[in-house]
Design a protein around this motif. Structure first.
Motif, PDB file in Angstrom:
ATOM      1  N   GLU A 263       0.809  -1.218   0.000  1.00 47.92           N
ATOM      2  CA  GLU A 263       0.000   0.000   0.000  1.00 47.92           C
ATOM      3  C   GLU A 263       0.845   1.271   0.000  1.00 47.92           C
ATOM      4  O   GLU A 263       1.941   1.306   0.557  1.00 47.92           O
ATOM      5  N   THR A 264       0.264   2.299  -0.590  1.00 43.54           N
ATOM      6  CA  THR A 264       0.895   3.606  -0.558  1.00 43.54           C
ATOM      7  C   THR A 264       0.797   4.164   0.859  1.00 43.54           C
ATOM      8  O   THR A 264      -0.284   4.132   1.466  1.00 43.54           O
ATOM      9  N   ILE A 265       1.937   4.638   1.365  1.00 45.51           N
ATOM     10  CA  ILE A 265       1.910   5.279   2.679  1.00 45.51           C
ATOM     11  C   ILE A 265       1.659   6.769   2.508  1.00 45.51           C
ATOM     12  O   ILE A 265       0.761   7.333   3.125  1.00 45.51           O
ATOM     13  N   ILE A 266       2.438   7.345   1.639  1.00 43.60           N
ATOM     14  CA  ILE A 266       2.284   8.779   1.400  1.00 43.60           C
ATOM     15  C   ILE A 266       3.056   9.153   0.139  1.00 43.60           C
ATOM     16  O   ILE A 266       4.008   8.457  -0.248  1.00 43.60           O
ATOM     17  N   ARG A 267       2.619  10.203  -0.514  1.00 44.68           N
ATOM     18  CA  ARG A 267       3.424  10.782  -1.596  1.00 44.68           C
ATOM     19  C   ARG A 267       3.848  12.155  -1.111  1.00 44.68           C
ATOM     20  O   ARG A 267       3.036  13.078  -1.033  1.00 44.68           O
ATOM     21  N   SER A 268       5.090  12.226  -0.764  1.00 43.68           N
ATOM     22  CA  SER A 268       5.552  13.471  -0.134  1.00 43.68           C
ATOM     23  C   SER A 268       7.065  13.546  -0.175  1.00 43.68           C
ATOM     24  O   SER A 268       7.747  12.540  -0.385  1.00 43.68           O
ATOM     25  N   THR A 269       7.584  14.763   0.013  1.00 39.50           N
ATOM     26  CA  THR A 269       9.030  14.952   0.172  1.00 39.50           C
ATOM     27  C   THR A 269       9.342  15.524   1.554  1.00 39.50           C
ATOM     28  O   THR A 269      10.492  15.762   1.884  1.00 39.50           O
ATOM     29  N   ASP A 270       8.291  15.715   2.340  1.00 38.75           N
ATOM     30  CA  ASP A 270       8.435  16.296   3.679  1.00 38.75           C
ATOM     31  C   ASP A 270       8.713  15.178   4.682  1.00 38.75           C
ATOM     32  O   ASP A 270       7.843  14.333   4.937  1.00 38.75           O
ATOM     33  N   ASN A 271       9.941  15.136   5.218  1.00 36.92           N
ATOM     34  CA  ASN A 271      10.352  14.037   6.086  1.00 36.92           C
ATOM     35  C   ASN A 271       9.501  13.881   7.329  1.00 36.92           C
ATOM     36  O   ASN A 271       9.265  12.761   7.780  1.00 36.92           O
TER      37      ASN A 271
END
Ligand SMILES: [Zn+2]
Ligand SMILES: [Zn+2]
Ligand SMILES: [Zn+2]
Ligand SMILES: [Zn+2]
Ligand SMILES: [Zn+2]
Ligand SMILES: [Zn+2]
Ligand SMILES: [Zn+2]
Length: 293
Positions: A263-271
């Motif tokens: 599953e996708t957890i998140i789409r992000s670049t923010d740690n």
């Protein structure tokens, strides 16, 4: 006087001869008109002679050939199956010979072929019985049999071992994959793309899964090897070591997903955001959390 009488008599004879010529000429014109009438009558499009009660024109029963329009004794008739159109044997033989040399099959009845009738009336085709009846050369006969076979069957040829066999047209059309006809060869291939289909190694399902673009094979390889596709960009990713937190390396994807459940957890670049999402996934959502790899 005698001479005059003789001359007069000669004139009378001459007149009589000329008159006779006129009569004869008229008679010929009349005959010719009659012949023309008969020909026009014969040329009228379709003459159907009922099969049960053939029209008896003289002592021997006769029929009119639909091609040459001549009358022939009934024993010379060649009847096309399906439509019942009648031809003399010579005309039918010529017609079939020309179709044979063109390699045309099936051979439709010449009248049916020329007809513009769209009412769905049955159309006749030349069948084997006519070929037998009309008597062709061995070469022509073989040619017919070959065309006939090709019409009803297809050649199945294995690229791997070169063996081939004829299969019925229906089987060929309904099949999606082919098995080599030789029992010594286990080649299986796709009818549409011709690609070899490797038998599935895991015997979980007997169906040989194949897609011409290779996606089914790839999906099977992925599941077989334990690879997962990134849910964000579908790039296959093989995890060799480390934790189940996968960060997709495809530039611009920025998808973080769980290698355990996919599953996708998140789409992000923010740690900070990413860490929070992970903690949340492994504490609640992921049913596989804590299971060994
Ligand atoms: Zn004829
Ligand atoms: Zn016909
Ligand atoms: Zn083979
Ligand atoms: Zn295929
Ligand atoms: Zn990705
Ligand atoms: Zn990690
Ligand atoms: Zn998970």
């Amino acid at each position: 006087m005698l001479l005059w009488q003789l001359l007069a008599e000669e004139n009378a004879v001459q007149d009589a001869i000329e008159l006779h010529h006129v009569i004869d000429f008229d008679g010929n014109v009349g005959q010719q008109l009659q012949i023309l009438n008969e020909e026009a009558h014969r040329a009228s499009p379709v003459q159907i002679v009922p099969e049960e009660e053939p029209e008896v024109l003289s002592d021997t029963p006769k029929f009119s050939c639909n091609v040459c329009l001549d009358e022939h004794p009934l024993e010379d008739v060649a009847v096309v199956e399906g439509c019942g159109h009648e031809f003399c044997r010579d005309c039918m033989k010529d017609f079939i010979e020309s179709k044979l040399s063109d390699g045309q099959y099936p051979v439709m009845c010449p009248i049916c072929q020329a007809s513009r009738d769209n009412t769905g009336a049955p159309r006749g085709y030349v069948g084997r019985y006519l070929i037998d009846q009309l008597g062709f050369t061995q070469e022509q006969y073989n040619k017919w049999i070959e065309l006939e076979l090709n019409q009803h069957s297809m050649t199945l040829e294995c690229r791997r071992c070169g063996s081939s066999s004829l299969v019925s047209r229906e089987d060929f059309i309904s099949a999606e994959i082919f098995h080599c006809p030789s029992s010594e060869c286990d080649h299986v291939w796709c009818k549409r793309c011709g690609k070899t289909i490797e038998a599935a190694e895991d015997d979980e399902d007997d169906d040989v899964s194949h897609s011409c673009d290779g996606s089914t094979e790839f999906a099977r390889l992925m599941s077989h090897s334990g690879w997962k596709a990134c849910p964000g960009c579908e790039t296959p990713i093989e995890k060799t070591e480390g934790c189940n937190h996968i960060t997709c390396q495809v530039s611009g994807c920025n998808t973080h997903f769980c290698y355990k459940c996919g599953e996708t957890i998140i789409r992000s670049t923010d740690n900070t955001e990413i860490s929070a999402a992970w903690r949340s996934h492994f504490s609640a959502d992921c049913p596989l959390y804590g299971m060994p790899l």
